[in-house]
Design a protein around this motif. Structure first.
Motif, PDB file in Angstrom:
ATOM      1  N   THR A   4       0.830  -1.203   0.000  1.00  0.00           N
ATOM      2  CA  THR A   4       0.000   0.000   0.000  1.00  0.00           C
ATOM      3  C   THR A   4       0.864   1.252   0.000  1.00  0.00           C
ATOM      4  OG1 THR A   4      -1.720  -1.187   1.202  1.00  0.00           O
ATOM      5  CG2 THR A   4      -1.852   1.203   1.213  1.00  0.00           C
ATOM      6  N   LYS A   5       1.909   1.266   0.828  1.00  0.00           N
ATOM      7  CA  LYS A   5       2.825   2.410   0.863  1.00  0.00           C
ATOM      8  C   LYS A   5       3.518   2.583  -0.478  1.00  0.00           C
ATOM      9  CE  LYS A   5       3.966   2.564   5.764  1.00  0.00           C
ATOM     10  NZ  LYS A   5       5.035   2.430   6.753  1.00  0.00           N
ATOM     11  N   ASN A   7       2.400   1.598  -3.415  1.00  0.00           N
ATOM     12  CA  ASN A   7       1.415   2.075  -4.379  1.00  0.00           C
ATOM     13  C   ASN A   7       1.139   3.564  -4.207  1.00  0.00           C
ATOM     14  OD1 ASN A   7       1.171  -0.442  -5.532  1.00  0.00           O
ATOM     15  ND2 ASN A   7      -0.655  -0.996  -4.385  1.00  0.00           N
ATOM     16  N   THR A   8       1.065   4.016  -2.958  1.00  0.00           N
ATOM     17  CA  THR A   8       0.826   5.434  -2.680  1.00  0.00           C
ATOM     18  C   THR A   8       1.994   6.279  -3.175  1.00  0.00           C
ATOM     19  OG1 THR A   8      -0.508   4.866  -0.749  1.00  0.00           O
ATOM     20  CG2 THR A   8       0.324   7.110  -0.866  1.00  0.00           C
ATOM     21  N   ARG A   9       3.218   5.811  -2.934  1.00  0.00           N
ATOM     22  CA  ARG A   9       4.397   6.525  -3.421  1.00  0.00           C
ATOM     23  C   ARG A   9       4.403   6.611  -4.942  1.00  0.00           C
ATOM     24  NH1 ARG A   9       8.357   3.245  -0.765  1.00  0.00           N
ATOM     25  NH2 ARG A   9       7.564   3.447   1.320  1.00  0.00           N
ATOM     26  N   ARG A  12       1.822   9.068  -6.091  1.00  0.00           N
ATOM     27  CA  ARG A  12       2.289  10.440  -5.871  1.00  0.00           C
ATOM     28  C   ARG A  12       3.303  10.852  -6.945  1.00  0.00           C
ATOM     29  NH1 ARG A  12       1.161  13.521  -2.174  1.00  0.00           N
ATOM     30  NH2 ARG A  12       0.583  11.947  -0.655  1.00  0.00           N
ATOM     31  N   VAL A 190      -6.593   8.968  -1.224  1.00  0.00           N
ATOM     32  CA  VAL A 190      -5.340   8.397  -0.745  1.00  0.00           C
ATOM     33  C   VAL A 190      -4.252   9.452  -0.746  1.00  0.00           C
ATOM     34  CG1 VAL A 190      -3.494   6.771  -1.331  1.00  0.00           C
ATOM     35  CG2 VAL A 190      -5.871   6.022  -1.384  1.00  0.00           C
ATOM     36  N   LEU A 191      -4.149  10.233  -1.819  1.00  0.00           N
ATOM     37  CA  LEU A 191      -3.104  11.259  -1.914  1.00  0.00           C
ATOM     38  C   LEU A 191      -3.278  12.350  -0.879  1.00  0.00           C
ATOM     39  CD1 LEU A 191      -2.709  11.707  -5.769  1.00  0.00           C
ATOM     40  CD2 LEU A 191      -1.049  10.761  -4.188  1.00  0.00           C
ATOM     41  N   LYS A 194      -2.379  11.560   2.668  1.00  0.00           N
ATOM     42  CA  LYS A 194      -0.940  11.349   2.887  1.00  0.00           C
ATOM     43  C   LYS A 194      -0.132  12.619   2.671  1.00  0.00           C
ATOM     44  CE  LYS A 194      -1.397   6.922   3.458  1.00  0.00           C
ATOM     45  NZ  LYS A 194      -1.205   6.288   4.734  1.00  0.00           N
TER      46      LYS A 194
END
Length: 195
Positions: A4-5, A7-9, A12, A190-191, A194
């Motif tokens: 998940t981290k 994918n978020t990175r 972004r 999500v963005l 974070k």
């Protein structure tokens, strides 16, 4: 969890790249060049609109990176502006970062219109100060007389102020309109959570 981290990175990075491309296009192609007394270039353009918009939509760091990268690439790929690329990267980063940091402060996530207006104004003002300071110093180092320097910086101040007014007047309502559509997507949620 790590997936998940990761994918978020990645998400972004993609958003920063996309907004950097938008900043580049607006800076490069939506522009009116203006000659100055010292022969240094300045212009009216819509790049600052996209820098402010990046910060308002995606927060300080993402907005700053998109602004700096997109504007820096524009300078690096244009022989007229190539020597100012390092300064542009820093100055435009500051503009997007300040706008985004203020807009997304205290958990607002860019949802407070009054704060967004203040954020856009302060982001643009930060950029103008840094840009004019860079212009003054570079003209001084190049050996221009002080009268020519002040006239040239004055002309750049006028063009930058016009760009600033346009940026605030367009970016804030555009951010409101885009946020309405984006806020319904899981990607944007999500963005923003974070930033």
């Amino acid at each position: 969890m790590n997936n998940t981290k990761s994918n978020t990175r990645l998400l972004r990075i993609v958003v920063i790249g996309l907004m950097a491309a938008v900043v580049f296009v607006a800076s490069k192609f939506l522009t009116i060049p203006i000659a100055t007394v010292a022969g240094t270039p300045t212009r009216i353009h819509l790049g600052n609109v996209m820098c402010i918009l990046s910060g308002l939509l995606f927060g300080g760091l993402s907005g700053g990176l998109a602004s700096g990268i997109g504007s820096g690439l524009m300078d690096l790929l244009d022989p007229v502006y190539i020597t100012s690329a390092p300064s542009t990267i820093i100055n435009k980063f500051v503009m997007g970062f300040v706008a985004g940091k203020i807009s997304h402060s205290k958990g607002r996530n860019g949802n407070d219109i009054k704060v967004n207006i203040i954020a856009a104004i302060l982001g643009q003002f930060s950029y103008i100060i840094l840009y004019l300071l860079y212009s003054f110093i570079s003209l001084f180092i190049l050996g221009n007389d002080i009268h020519t320097i002040w006239i040239s910086v004055g002309q750049k101040a006028i063009a930058s102020s016009i760009n600033g007014v346009i940026a605030v007047a367009v970016a804030v309502p555009l951010a409101i309109a885009l946020r309405k559509g984006l806020s319904n997507t899981n990607i944007y949620k999500v963005l923003i959570n974070k930033s």
